[in-house]
Design a protein around this motif. Structure first.
Motif, short mmCIF file in Angstrom:
data_model
loop_
_atom_site.label_atom_id
_atom_site.label_comp_id
_atom_site.label_asym_id
_atom_site.label_seq_id
_atom_site.Cartn_x
_atom_site.Cartn_y
_atom_site.Cartn_z
N ILE A 77 40.81 30.00 48.16
CA ILE A 77 39.52 30.57 47.74
C ILE A 77 38.77 29.57 46.88
O ILE A 77 39.35 28.90 46.02
CB ILE A 77 39.75 31.88 46.96
CG1 ILE A 77 40.43 32.92 47.86
CG2 ILE A 77 38.44 32.44 46.42
CD1 ILE A 77 40.91 34.15 47.13
N LEU A 109 32.87 31.34 39.29
CA LEU A 109 33.57 32.28 40.14
C LEU A 109 33.61 33.69 39.54
O LEU A 109 33.98 33.87 38.38
CB LEU A 109 35.00 31.78 40.38
CG LEU A 109 35.93 32.68 41.20
CD1 LEU A 109 35.43 32.80 42.64
CD2 LEU A 109 37.36 32.12 41.19
N LEU A 114 36.70 37.34 43.58
CA LEU A 114 38.04 36.77 43.78
C LEU A 114 39.00 37.85 44.24
O LEU A 114 39.73 37.67 45.23
CB LEU A 114 38.54 36.14 42.48
CG LEU A 114 40.02 35.73 42.43
CD1 LEU A 114 40.32 34.65 43.47
CD2 LEU A 114 40.40 35.25 41.03
N SER A 117 38.58 38.82 47.74
CA SER A 117 38.81 37.74 48.73
C SER A 117 40.28 37.47 48.99
O SER A 117 40.62 36.72 49.92
CB SER A 117 38.14 36.44 48.23
OG SER A 117 36.76 36.61 48.03
N ILE A 118 41.16 38.05 48.20
CA ILE A 118 42.60 37.78 48.32
C ILE A 118 43.19 38.56 49.49
O ILE A 118 42.92 39.75 49.67
CB ILE A 118 43.33 38.14 47.02
CG1 ILE A 118 42.89 37.19 45.89
CG2 ILE A 118 44.84 38.06 47.19
CD1 ILE A 118 43.41 37.57 44.53
N THR A 122 46.59 34.22 51.11
CA THR A 122 46.02 33.43 50.02
C THR A 122 47.10 32.69 49.26
O THR A 122 48.05 33.30 48.77
CB THR A 122 45.23 34.32 49.04
OG1 THR A 122 44.25 35.07 49.77
CG2 THR A 122 44.53 33.47 47.99
N VAL A 125 43.56 29.40 44.45
CA VAL A 125 42.13 29.50 44.18
C VAL A 125 41.71 28.25 43.41
O VAL A 125 42.39 27.82 42.48
CB VAL A 125 41.77 30.78 43.39
CG1 VAL A 125 42.58 30.88 42.09
CG2 VAL A 125 40.27 30.83 43.09
N ALA A 144 45.30 35.99 39.56
CA ALA A 144 46.13 35.02 40.31
C ALA A 144 47.61 35.27 40.06
O ALA A 144 48.43 35.23 41.00
CB ALA A 144 45.76 33.60 39.91
N VAL A 151 46.46 28.45 40.68
CA VAL A 151 45.12 28.22 40.17
C VAL A 151 44.93 26.72 39.96
O VAL A 151 45.72 26.07 39.28
CB VAL A 151 44.88 28.96 38.85
CG1 VAL A 151 43.52 28.56 38.25
CG2 VAL A 151 44.94 30.46 39.06
#
Length: 375
Positions: A77, A109, A114, A117-118, A122, A125, A144, A151
C-alpha cells in the motif's frame, strides 16, 4: 526582481572544504571514511541503529522491499499523493501496488483509507512524510501491527520533522531519505536507508553490493544484486550539511512563517498544516485554493511564471499517471480516493529555496494575491 526558483540548497564554505578534503584524501585505506562518518552521524541524529548511504531514496526503498522476500501476488500500500519514486520500487520487486487516500489536513496517508486497503495479500505499507509533515503514526503503526504488515517510512521530504518528539525516519521496520538537490539536506543526488533490524540491514548490504558477502571471496557473487553506493564526495557534502541541520531546519520554518503572515488571512486558501503533536519542517510551502477561485494548479503556475516566479504542482495522484494506465488497482483507486483527487487539482508549491528572503516572499505573495483576485 530576478527570477525566483522554486527550490535550491544552502551551501557554505564548510561543505566546500569537506568535499575538497574527500577529493584529496578519501582514497586507498581512507576510501570509506566519509561514508562511515556520514552514516554514523545520520543514524545518531534520526535515532536508528543502522544507516546505509545510497545513490537515491528510490534505491533505499527498492532495497527495503527486496529484503522482504515478496511474492508476485503480494500487495504493498502507498498513498496517492507522492512522487512516483515512492511507488515504482513496488513494481521493481514484482509486487502489486495498492493506492490509498490521504488525510485532508496533513496530506499524508489516511489511517481510514489504509484500513480499507488491507487484504490477506498485504505485506507492507509505504507511508510518506509529505512536504515536511508527518501522518498519524500511532494509527498507522497500530493498524500495521494488528494486521502483521511491515511499515516502511518514506521520509524523503521531512528530515528533522518530529512526531511526538520522535524524529521522522525513526518509525517502522525501515525508513528512507532523499538528498536530491532540492531537499533540506543535499548531496546533489543520494539517499539513506535506516533500520533497527540487523537481519534486514545485512540483507540490504548484501544486495546493494552485487550480491557479495562482506569479507567473502573476491568477485564471488552468490546472487544477482545491485550497484547502490554513494560516492565519498557526496558523503562528505552530506556530513557537512548534517552538521548544519538545525540551522537548515530553522531557515525552512522561518520561510514558512513569512508566507503564513502574508497568506493565512486569505479566506479559502489552505496552507501546510502542523498537528499539535508534530513538528513540520515545511520542505515545500504549499497552498490549496478552494474551487471557488476557479483556478487550477496549472493556471496558477502559468500565471506565476509570467511574473518571474517558478512554482511546482502539488503531486498528481499516482493512480492518475499514464505509468499506471491499464493497472486494475489504479482504475479502482480513481473512484475511491476522493480527497487526493480533489486537493491535487488546486495545490501549488510556492518558492521554498533556502535563498528566499522576506522581501522575496512578500513579492511572491503579492503576485499570488493578484492572481487569486483576478475575476
Amino acid at each position: 526582481m530576478e527570477r525566483i526558483p522554486v527550490a535550491g540548497p544552502w551551501i557554505t564554505e564548510k561543505e566546500v572544504s569537506y568535499v575538497a578534503d574527500a577529493v584529496r584524501n578519501a582514497w586507498y585505506e581512507n576510501n570509506s571514511i566519509y561514508h562511515n562518518r556520514f552514516e554514523a552521524a545520520f543514524a545518531a541524529y534520526v535515532g536508528r541503529k543502522y544507516a546505509m548511504a545510497l545513490p537515491s531514496c528510490t534505491s533505499a526503498l527498492h532495497l527495503s522491499l527486496a529484503s522482504l522476500d515478496l511474492k508476485p501476488d503480494d500487495e504493498i500500500i502507498v498513498p496517492e499523493i507522492t512522487w512516483i519514486a515512492s511507488s515504482a520500487p513496488i513494481s521493481y520487486v514484482n509486487a502489486k501496488t495498492v493506492f490509498a487516500d490521504i488525510d485532508s489536513k496533513t496530506w499524508c496517508l489516511s489511517v481510514q483509507s489504509l484500513i480499507g486497503s488491507i487484504t490477506p495479500k498485504t505485506r507492507a505499507v509505504i507511508l510518506v512524510d509529505l512536504y515536511g509533515n508527518m501522518p498519524d503514526m500511532d494509527g498507522i503503526l497500530e493498524t500495521a501491527s494488528r494486521h502483521g504488515i511491515a511499515v516502511i517510512e518514506d521520509a524523503a521530504q521531512s528530515l528533522g520533522a518530529e512526531y511526538k518528539k520522535k524524529k521522522a525516519g525513526s518509525f517502522g521496520l525501515a525508513s528512507t531519505f532523499s538528498f536530491h538537490g532540492t531537499k533540506t539536506l543535499t548531496t546533489g543526488e543520494g539517499g539513506m536507508l535506516l533500520t533497527d533490524d540487523e537481519t534486514m540491514f545485512n540483507r540490504c548490504q548484501f544486495l546493494r553490493d552485487h550480491g557479495r558477502k562482506a569479507g567473502g571471496k573476491m568477485f564471488w557473487n552468490t546472487e544477482i544484486g545491485y550497484k547502490y553506493r554513494m560516492s565519498n564526495m557526496q558523503a562528505a557534502l552530506g556530513l557537512a550539511q548534517l552538521e548544519r541541520i538545525e540551522e537548515l531546519i530553522e531557515r525552512k520554518r522561518e520561510i514558512f512563517s513569512w508566507y503564513y503572515k502574508e497568506l493565512a488571512n486569505i479566506e479559502g486558501l489552505m496552507l501546510n498544516y502542523e498537528p499539535y503533536d508534530v513538528k513540520n519542517t515545511y520542505w515545500m510551502v504549499t497552498i490549496i485554493p478552494e474551487p471557488r477561485f476557479r483556478l487550477t494548479k496549472e493556471d496558477i503556475i502559468k500565471a506565476m511564471s509570467e511574473r518571474g516566479i517558478d512554482c511546482r504542482p502539488f503531486f498528481y495522484p499516482l493512480s492518475s499517471l499514464p505509468a499506471y494506465s491499464g493497472c486494475t488497482a489504479a482504475e479502482q483507486a480513481r473512484g475511491k480516493n476522493t480527497i487526493a483527487y480533489q486537493i491535487s487539482q488546486y495545490g501549488v508549491n510556492l518558492p521554498s529555496s533556502f535563498h528566499m528572503t522576506r522581501e522575496k516572499v512578500t513579492f511572491v505573495c503579492d503576485k499570488l494575491k493578484e492572481i487569486l483576485s483576478d475575476p
